[in-house]
Design a protein around this motif. Structure first.
Motif, mmCIF file in Angstrom:
data_model
loop_
_atom_site.group_PDB
_atom_site.id
_atom_site.type_symbol
_atom_site.label_atom_id
_atom_site.label_comp_id
_atom_site.label_asym_id
_atom_site.label_seq_id
_atom_site.Cartn_x
_atom_site.Cartn_y
_atom_site.Cartn_z
ATOM 1 N N ASP A 43 41.327 39.248 28.094
ATOM 2 C CA ASP A 43 40.858 40.597 28.424
ATOM 3 C C ASP A 43 41.967 41.609 28.103
ATOM 4 O O ASP A 43 43.135 41.393 28.435
ATOM 5 C CB ASP A 43 40.503 40.666 29.915
ATOM 6 C CG ASP A 43 39.894 42.007 30.306
ATOM 7 O OD1 ASP A 43 40.631 43.006 30.316
ATOM 8 O OD2 ASP A 43 38.691 42.044 30.584
ATOM 9 N N ARG A 45 42.866 44.337 29.320
ATOM 10 C CA ARG A 45 43.637 44.894 30.443
ATOM 11 C C ARG A 45 44.765 43.942 30.857
ATOM 12 O O ARG A 45 45.862 44.382 31.208
ATOM 13 C CB ARG A 45 42.715 45.197 31.618
ATOM 14 C CG ARG A 45 41.702 46.318 31.327
ATOM 15 C CD ARG A 45 40.999 46.767 32.586
ATOM 16 N NE ARG A 45 40.074 47.853 32.301
ATOM 17 C CZ ARG A 45 38.761 47.714 32.153
ATOM 18 N NH1 ARG A 45 38.228 46.517 32.262
ATOM 19 N NH2 ARG A 45 37.994 48.745 31.904
ATOM 20 N N TYR A 46 44.509 42.636 30.808
ATOM 21 C CA TYR A 46 45.565 41.659 31.096
ATOM 22 C C TYR A 46 46.623 41.666 29.977
ATOM 23 O O TYR A 46 47.813 41.487 30.235
ATOM 24 C CB TYR A 46 44.971 40.255 31.242
ATOM 25 C CG TYR A 46 44.223 40.046 32.534
ATOM 26 C CD1 TYR A 46 44.892 39.674 33.702
ATOM 27 C CD2 TYR A 46 42.850 40.236 32.597
ATOM 28 C CE1 TYR A 46 44.212 39.483 34.888
ATOM 29 C CE2 TYR A 46 42.158 40.052 33.791
ATOM 30 C CZ TYR A 46 42.841 39.677 34.930
ATOM 31 O OH TYR A 46 42.167 39.496 36.113
ATOM 32 N N GLY A 49 48.786 44.666 30.596
ATOM 33 C CA GLY A 49 49.696 44.391 31.712
ATOM 34 C C GLY A 49 50.892 43.569 31.278
ATOM 35 O O GLY A 49 52.036 43.870 31.649
ATOM 36 N N ILE A 96 41.749 51.800 33.929
ATOM 37 C CA ILE A 96 40.955 50.961 34.824
ATOM 38 C C ILE A 96 39.466 51.293 34.701
ATOM 39 O O ILE A 96 38.602 50.416 34.814
ATOM 40 C CB ILE A 96 41.421 51.153 36.288
ATOM 41 C CG1 ILE A 96 42.924 50.854 36.427
ATOM 42 C CG2 ILE A 96 40.609 50.280 37.238
ATOM 43 C CD1 ILE A 96 43.326 49.474 36.010
ATOM 44 N N TYR A 216 48.676 48.619 37.239
ATOM 45 C CA TYR A 216 48.082 47.376 36.751
ATOM 46 C C TYR A 216 48.322 46.230 37.737
ATOM 47 O O TYR A 216 47.454 45.374 37.927
ATOM 48 C CB TYR A 216 48.657 47.023 35.376
ATOM 49 C CG TYR A 216 48.032 47.801 34.243
ATOM 50 C CD1 TYR A 216 46.962 47.284 33.521
ATOM 51 C CD2 TYR A 216 48.509 49.050 33.902
ATOM 52 C CE1 TYR A 216 46.378 47.999 32.491
ATOM 53 C CE2 TYR A 216 47.931 49.786 32.865
ATOM 54 C CZ TYR A 216 46.869 49.252 32.166
ATOM 55 O OH TYR A 216 46.290 49.971 31.161
ATOM 56 N N ARG A 219 46.008 46.443 40.675
ATOM 57 C CA ARG A 219 44.636 46.091 40.303
ATOM 58 C C ARG A 219 44.501 44.615 39.905
ATOM 59 O O ARG A 219 43.407 44.152 39.599
ATOM 60 C CB ARG A 219 44.179 46.966 39.124
ATOM 61 C CG ARG A 219 44.113 48.446 39.458
ATOM 62 C CD ARG A 219 42.894 48.760 40.305
ATOM 63 N NE ARG A 219 42.836 50.179 40.632
ATOM 64 C CZ ARG A 219 41.796 50.769 41.213
ATOM 65 N NH1 ARG A 219 40.741 50.028 41.528
ATOM 66 N NH2 ARG A 219 41.797 52.054 41.493
ATOM 67 N N TYR A 221 45.972 43.058 37.250
ATOM 68 C CA TYR A 221 45.897 42.848 35.806
ATOM 69 C C TYR A 221 47.201 42.345 35.193
ATOM 70 O O TYR A 221 47.348 42.353 33.977
ATOM 71 C CB TYR A 221 45.463 44.136 35.103
ATOM 72 C CG TYR A 221 44.000 44.468 35.311
ATOM 73 C CD1 TYR A 221 43.011 43.550 34.981
ATOM 74 C CD2 TYR A 221 43.616 45.695 35.843
ATOM 75 C CE1 TYR A 221 41.671 43.848 35.175
ATOM 76 C CE2 TYR A 221 42.283 45.999 36.039
ATOM 77 C CZ TYR A 221 41.305 45.076 35.700
ATOM 78 O OH TYR A 221 39.981 45.365 35.898
#
Length: 277
Positions: A43, A45-46, A49, A96, A216, A219, A221
């Motif tokens: 993903d 977002r990961y 991060g 996000i 991040y 959240r 991530y």
């Protein structure tokens, strides 16, 4: 793919990313994020991060040497970090709630811009007369070189501050240092000599990334299983790159790397448009 093989391949990929980023000045994040998203289908977002955490590590390691040598303009960096940090927090919050396909498209556009900025002619001349604001904030300074100590003055401080805010937003949103925008702000707008602008940008990257990484992390991530091998690989690659920098033709490498980054960017944009993330 089992965890051990995944970690080893990621470690090798991160090493190559850190090596290429160090030699070209684009940073490892421009390779790490496509590697994770396109290669491992992580993903985005990961991936962002992990890239942010790696940016903190590499900036902390390399920036200290330039500060010790007296090239980095620490006062200028601290002033501009007000803009980049505020922008980075805003960008991380936006990330996000922004659809991942849109983030991928923006990332691809930013890669193409970064590649173009890498190939442009750099400004090295030092201004002898600065703006009133540069004197009021005591941002004018000097740096050592082979010919001796070169004094320089700055102009258009407000314009540079505005561009830095945008650089911070993009850093938090896309997980890259936005070094191209930071150098554009200092080199083109404020007329900071290129040697000073690049080292000052490097000094700022860690603080900007740290501001984004907090969001991040909150959240969820930032995955240690991804971030740890990325940090180790990028650090090792950046260290190797610093040793090779004076021995190879960096200009040719930048052209090849910029072409490769542009192709990756087109792939990211294509996949983003077709909602493949």
């Amino acid at each position: 793919m089992n965890i051990l093989l995944f970690t080893l391949v990621l470690l090798l990929g991160a090493y190559m990313a850190g090596l290429a980023g160090s030699l070209t000045g684009l940073g490892g994040g421009v390779v790490i994020i496509p590697l994770l998203t396109l290669g491992f289908h992580v993903d985005i977002r990961y991936a962002i991060g992990a890239a942010l955490v790696a940016s903190i590590a590499t900036s902390s390691g390399s920036a200290s040497a330039y500060v010790k040598e007296g090239i980095t303009n620490v006062r200028l960096g601290m002033f501009l970090e007000i803009a980049t940090t505020a922008g980075a927090v805003l960008g991380a919050i936006l990330a996000i709630y922004t659809p991942v396909n849109l983030v991928a498209i923006l990332f691809g556009v930013m890669l193409i811009f970064s590649a173009a900025m890498t190939l442009r002619k750099k400004h090295e001349d030092a201004l002898q007369e600065g703006s009133q604001l540069s004197y009021a904030l005591k941002l004018n300074s000097s740096y050592p070189c082979k010919e001796g100590v070169v004094a320089y003055k700055l102009k258009n401080v407000g314009g540079g501050f505005s561009i830095m805010t945008l650089a911070g937003v993009l850093s938090g949103l896309l997980g890259i240092g936005s070094g191209a925008l930071k150098v554009l702000a200092m080199d083109t707008a404020m007329r900071v000599p290129f040697r000073v602008s690049t080292t000052t940008s490097n000094f700022m990257v860690g603080v900007t990334a740290a501001a984004s990484a907090v969001v991040y992390l909150q959240r969820g991530y930032i995955d240690p299983g991804i971030a740890f091998p990325v940090i180790i690989g990028v650090l090792a690659g950046a260290f190797t790159g610093s040793k090779l920098l004076m021995r190879i033709n960096v200009k040719s490498l930048k052209v090849i790397f910029s072409i490769a980054i542009t192709l990756i960017a087109i792939n990211m944009i294509y996949n983003g448009i077709h909602h493949k993330f």
